[in-house]
Design a protein around this motif. Structure first.
Motif, PDB file in Angstrom:
ATOM      1  N   ARG A  73      22.318 -30.635  35.272  1.00 19.49           N
ATOM      2  CA  ARG A  73      21.562 -29.391  35.491  1.00 19.49           C
ATOM      3  C   ARG A  73      20.079 -29.698  35.689  1.00 19.49           C
ATOM      4  O   ARG A  73      19.391 -29.056  36.496  1.00 19.49           O
ATOM      5  CB  ARG A  73      21.751 -28.464  34.297  1.00 19.49           C
ATOM      6  CG  ARG A  73      21.023 -27.161  34.449  1.00 19.49           C
ATOM      7  CD  ARG A  73      21.325 -26.239  33.290  1.00 19.49           C
ATOM      8  NE  ARG A  73      20.552 -25.028  33.435  1.00 19.49           N
ATOM      9  CZ  ARG A  73      19.996 -24.392  32.438  1.00 19.49           C
ATOM     10  NH1 ARG A  73      20.160 -24.817  31.211  1.00 19.49           N
ATOM     11  NH2 ARG A  73      19.302 -23.315  32.652  1.00 19.49           N
ATOM     12  N   SER A  74      19.583 -30.681  34.956  1.00 17.75           N
ATOM     13  CA  SER A  74      18.173 -31.036  35.039  1.00 17.75           C
ATOM     14  C   SER A  74      17.794 -31.576  36.410  1.00 17.75           C
ATOM     15  O   SER A  74      16.680 -31.342  36.882  1.00 17.75           O
ATOM     16  CB  SER A  74      17.840 -32.072  33.966  1.00 17.75           C
ATOM     17  OG  SER A  74      16.517 -32.516  34.083  1.00 17.75           O
ATOM     18  N   VAL A  75      18.690 -32.306  37.046  1.00 17.98           N
ATOM     19  CA  VAL A  75      18.363 -32.903  38.347  1.00 17.98           C
ATOM     20  C   VAL A  75      18.913 -32.094  39.516  1.00 17.98           C
ATOM     21  O   VAL A  75      18.773 -32.505  40.668  1.00 17.98           O
ATOM     22  CB  VAL A  75      18.859 -34.368  38.443  1.00 17.98           C
ATOM     23  CG1 VAL A  75      18.138 -35.243  37.457  1.00 17.98           C
ATOM     24  CG2 VAL A  75      20.367 -34.460  38.269  1.00 17.98           C
ATOM     25  N   ARG A  76      19.502 -30.955  39.227  1.00 24.39           N
ATOM     26  CA  ARG A  76      20.040 -30.101  40.287  1.00 24.39           C
ATOM     27  C   ARG A  76      18.890 -29.668  41.204  1.00 24.39           C
ATOM     28  O   ARG A  76      17.856 -29.210  40.749  1.00 24.39           O
ATOM     29  CB  ARG A  76      20.693 -28.869  39.662  1.00 24.39           C
ATOM     30  CG  ARG A  76      21.357 -27.962  40.646  1.00 24.39           C
ATOM     31  CD  ARG A  76      22.090 -26.840  39.901  1.00 24.39           C
ATOM     32  NE  ARG A  76      22.744 -25.957  40.812  1.00 24.39           N
ATOM     33  CZ  ARG A  76      22.230 -24.796  41.222  1.00 24.39           C
ATOM     34  NH1 ARG A  76      21.079 -24.386  40.771  1.00 24.39           N
ATOM     35  NH2 ARG A  76      22.882 -24.043  42.072  1.00 24.39           N
ATOM     36  N   PRO A  77      19.078 -29.786  42.510  1.00 23.00           N
ATOM     37  CA  PRO A  77      18.015 -29.390  43.439  1.00 23.00           C
ATOM     38  C   PRO A  77      17.652 -27.910  43.297  1.00 23.00           C
ATOM     39  O   PRO A  77      18.524 -27.065  43.115  1.00 23.00           O
ATOM     40  CB  PRO A  77      18.616 -29.660  44.821  1.00 23.00           C
ATOM     41  CG  PRO A  77      19.708 -30.635  44.586  1.00 23.00           C
ATOM     42  CD  PRO A  77      20.235 -30.344  43.206  1.00 23.00           C
ATOM     43  N   ASN A  78      16.372 -27.633  43.374  1.00 24.10           N
ATOM     44  CA  ASN A  78      15.874 -26.267  43.290  1.00 24.10           C
ATOM     45  C   ASN A  78      15.668 -25.754  44.708  1.00 24.10           C
ATOM     46  O   ASN A  78      14.717 -26.126  45.374  1.00 24.10           O
ATOM     47  CB  ASN A  78      14.557 -26.232  42.510  1.00 24.10           C
ATOM     48  CG  ASN A  78      13.992 -24.849  42.398  1.00 24.10           C
ATOM     49  OD1 ASN A  78      14.666 -23.864  42.711  1.00 24.10           O
ATOM     50  ND2 ASN A  78      12.762 -24.751  41.949  1.00 24.10           N
TER      51      ASN A  78
END
Length: 148
Positions: A73-78
């Motif tokens: 979740r932390s590295v999921r693209p925004n």
């Protein structure tokens, strides 16, 4: 360039560097958690486990899977378009120049919020990894000791 502009530019660079550092830490921790999960599954298939070891080990593995989820979740693209590449893809060349020139403080604020979200996920994932690892170690000790 005024002192305020220099400070804004420095703050912007600092926030981006912190995001990069967090993403690097996240990648390393994700690799560690993945290796720990793989190793645990490999050992668990080869060793006869006691009942308590299965229960404790399962809880530990569940925490490690939860940690992996937080890390992903932390590295999921925004892709919400508030800042960064998705925003630039929606603007014309003239609009990009105007946004960059006049909205550095807003970009710093947006990136800072993104960084805090990443830090929070990483911190929770570290906590879950430590707890899950402790439970896996306890399960190994229960198996080695032959408790019930």
């Amino acid at each position: 360039m005024s002192a305020t502009e220099k400070n804004l530019t420095a703050a912007h660079a600092e926030v981006k560097a912190e995001i990069t550092r967090t993403d690097t830490k996240t990648a390393l921790l994700l690799a560690f958690v993945g290796a720990l999960l793989a190793g645990t599954f490999t050992v668990a298939r080869e060793v006869p486990l006691t009942g308590p070891a299965v229960v404790v080990g399962s809880l530990g593995l569940a925490l490690l899977v939860g940690a992996a989820g937080l890390l992903l979740r932390s590295v999921r693209p925004n892709l919400s378009g508030r800042h960064g590449f998705p925003l630039w893809a929606t603007l014309t060349a003239d609009e990009i120049g105007a946004v960059v020139a006049g909205d550095l403080a807003a970009d710093i604020a947006g990136l800072s919020r993104l960084a805090v979200g990443k830090f929070t996920c990483l911190r929770r994932a570290v906590d879950l990894t430590m707890a899950g690892g402790a439970l896996v170690i306890l399960a190994a000790l229960l198996t080695a000791g032959g408790a019930l």
